[in-house]
Design an enzyme around this catalytic site. Structure first.
Site, PDB file in Angstrom:
ATOM      1  N   SER A 160      41.968  46.058  37.169  1.00  0.00           N
ATOM      2  CA  SER A 160      40.546  46.883  36.554  1.00  0.00           C
ATOM      3  C   SER A 160      39.789  45.584  36.544  1.00  0.00           C
ATOM      4  O   SER A 160      38.554  45.927  36.990  1.00  0.00           O
ATOM      5  CB  SER A 160      40.974  47.564  35.395  1.00  0.00           C
ATOM      6  OG  SER A 160      41.508  46.535  34.373  1.00  0.00           O
ATOM      7  N   GLU A 161      40.123  44.552  36.090  1.00  0.00           N
ATOM      8  CA  GLU A 161      39.323  43.184  36.036  1.00  0.00           C
ATOM      9  C   GLU A 161      39.876  42.023  36.424  1.00  0.00           C
ATOM     10  O   GLU A 161      41.170  41.994  36.243  1.00  0.00           O
ATOM     11  CB  GLU A 161      38.428  43.069  35.003  1.00  0.00           C
ATOM     12  CG  GLU A 161      37.197  44.033  34.636  1.00  0.00           C
ATOM     13  CD  GLU A 161      37.629  45.339  33.753  1.00  0.00           C
ATOM     14  OE1 GLU A 161      36.862  46.185  33.578  1.00  0.00           O
ATOM     15  OE2 GLU A 161      38.608  45.322  33.310  1.00  0.00           O
ATOM     16  N   THR A 162      39.300  40.966  36.970  1.00  0.00           N
ATOM     17  CA  THR A 162      39.898  39.614  37.164  1.00  0.00           C
ATOM     18  C   THR A 162      38.566  38.824  36.605  1.00  0.00           C
ATOM     19  O   THR A 162      37.380  38.970  36.950  1.00  0.00           O
ATOM     20  CB  THR A 162      40.061  39.453  38.663  1.00  0.00           C
ATOM     21  OG1 THR A 162      41.187  40.475  39.129  1.00  0.00           O
ATOM     22  CG2 THR A 162      40.462  38.044  38.981  1.00  0.00           C
ATOM     23  N   PHE A 192      35.021  40.123  37.257  1.00  0.00           N
ATOM     24  CA  PHE A 192      34.851  41.029  38.436  1.00  0.00           C
ATOM     25  C   PHE A 192      35.878  42.307  38.411  1.00  0.00           C
ATOM     26  O   PHE A 192      37.062  41.964  38.155  1.00  0.00           O
ATOM     27  CB  PHE A 192      35.210  40.347  39.867  1.00  0.00           C
ATOM     28  CG  PHE A 192      34.132  39.330  40.268  1.00  0.00           C
ATOM     29  CD1 PHE A 192      32.949  39.629  41.145  1.00  0.00           C
ATOM     30  CD2 PHE A 192      33.955  38.338  39.798  1.00  0.00           C
ATOM     31  CE1 PHE A 192      32.242  38.749  41.404  1.00  0.00           C
ATOM     32  CE2 PHE A 192      33.082  37.289  39.686  1.00  0.00           C
ATOM     33  CZ  PHE A 192      31.994  37.713  40.845  1.00  0.00           C
ATOM     34  N   HIS A 198      38.429  43.778  27.555  1.00  0.00           N
ATOM     35  CA  HIS A 198      39.948  43.352  27.519  1.00  0.00           C
ATOM     36  C   HIS A 198      39.734  41.880  28.426  1.00  0.00           C
ATOM     37  O   HIS A 198      40.710  40.913  28.042  1.00  0.00           O
ATOM     38  CB  HIS A 198      40.926  44.388  28.086  1.00  0.00           C
ATOM     39  CG  HIS A 198      41.014  44.345  29.660  1.00  0.00           C
ATOM     40  ND1 HIS A 198      40.358  45.360  30.508  1.00  0.00           N
ATOM     41  CD2 HIS A 198      41.960  43.625  30.537  1.00  0.00           C
ATOM     42  CE1 HIS A 198      40.625  45.024  31.667  1.00  0.00           C
ATOM     43  NE2 HIS A 198      41.908  44.122  31.708  1.00  0.00           N
TER      44      HIS A 198
END
Length: 294
Positions: free
Chosen positions: A45-47, A65, A76
């Site tokens: 979902s995000e990096t 991102f 998170h």
């Protein structure tokens, strides 16, 4: 570059919300396009990316991102990245780590059990409240009946850096029945600041928890998120603003991700302060894997 995979808001390994964190030599040389490509390849979902191991203005620069775009703030990734900074960069016991995000500097406090980090808490920006929506309109997006929405409370946009549409439901059965109508969802968010929807109800799978939550954000490349700190921070502000639990400050446990097999636990604290509603979101972070990215 080194990368780390962590579970955030986890109740155990392989629960919560996964996050990939990139740190060390080479991260600062990445272009925005390269960061976006890596985030898409990771497909979480995000990096997040830590361009420098040196602090600036008392905090560490961090970029967030999704597979589709860069975000100014997300919950998170903030907690998970702070955990990696303490564990892998600082490597000493510290009580606070500041992250320099697009939305501003976000402090994260670390609470220990012995020498081990047990809980992390982030203080979010003061909530702001925006557009309201009719029950029938939102119910059609969620494929629910309007009567399943709790009419005692409004459906409203709330933001602590990223806006969400907050929807109060009556029962866990309604939560389970949701099936987002994508055409109506995209038609709705074309006209709103918020691009994601958080629904909640007071019935829970686990009796020690206070609320059950689901969050949908197809526009951001996340059909459903197993744990969402930014959205739950908005929810915390909403609960205080509309006295959902009465006038007292809230200190509650929120479950999320049960419907998609990634049970998560988020801790929410909020109260009215001199500058507005003060919101903190907490949870556990568990390291799952680490390696080198070539």
């Amino acid at each position: 570059m080194n990368f780390y995979i962590v579970d955030v808001f986890a109740v155990g390994k392989y629960t919560g919300n996964q996050l990939a964190v990139f740190a060390g030599d080479g991260v600062g040389e990445l272009s925005d396009t390269e960061m976006q490509r890596i985030a898409k390849e990771m497909n979480y979902s995000e990096t997040t990316f830590i361009p420098s191991t040196e602090m600036r203005e008392g905090g560490y620069d961090v970029r967030i991102f999704t597979p589709e775009q860069e975000l100014p703030f997300a919950g998170h990734p903030t907690l998970g990245t702070a955990y990696i900074i303490q564990q892998e960069l600082v490597k000493n016991r510290v009580e606070k780590v500041n992250l320099n995000l697009k939305v501003g500097q976000i402090p994260v406090t670390l609470h220990y059990a012995g020498d081990k980090v047990e809980w992390l808490w982030m203080q979010q920006k003061t909530p702001t409240f925006g557009q309201g929506f009719s029950a029938d309109k939102i119910a059609s997006v969620l494929n629910l009946d309007g009567s399943e929405i709790d009419s005692r409370f409004p459906i409203e946009e709330v933001s602590t850096g990223v806006p969400f549409i907050i929807v109060p439901l009556k029962t866990l059965q309604a939560i389970k029945r949701i099936k987002v109508n994508k055409d109506k969802y995209f038609e709705l968010i074309e006209k709103t600041q918020a691009k994601a929807i958080l629904v909640f109800c007071p019935e829970t799978y686990s009796p020690e928890n206070n609320l059950n939550v689901r969050m949908f954000a197809d526009y951001l490349g996340v059909p459903e998120d197993p744990a969402t700190g930014s959205a739950n921070g908005c929810l915390a502000g909403y609960l205080v603003e509309y006295s959902y639990f009465g006038e007292a400050p809230i200190n509650i446990r929120v479950e999320q991700g049960y419907e998609i097999g990634r049970p998560s636990l988020l801790l929410l604290k909020a109260q009215r302060g001199k500058q507005g509603i003060e919101v903190s979101v907490g949870g556990k972070v568990i390291l799952v894997a680490k390696g080198e990215f070539v």
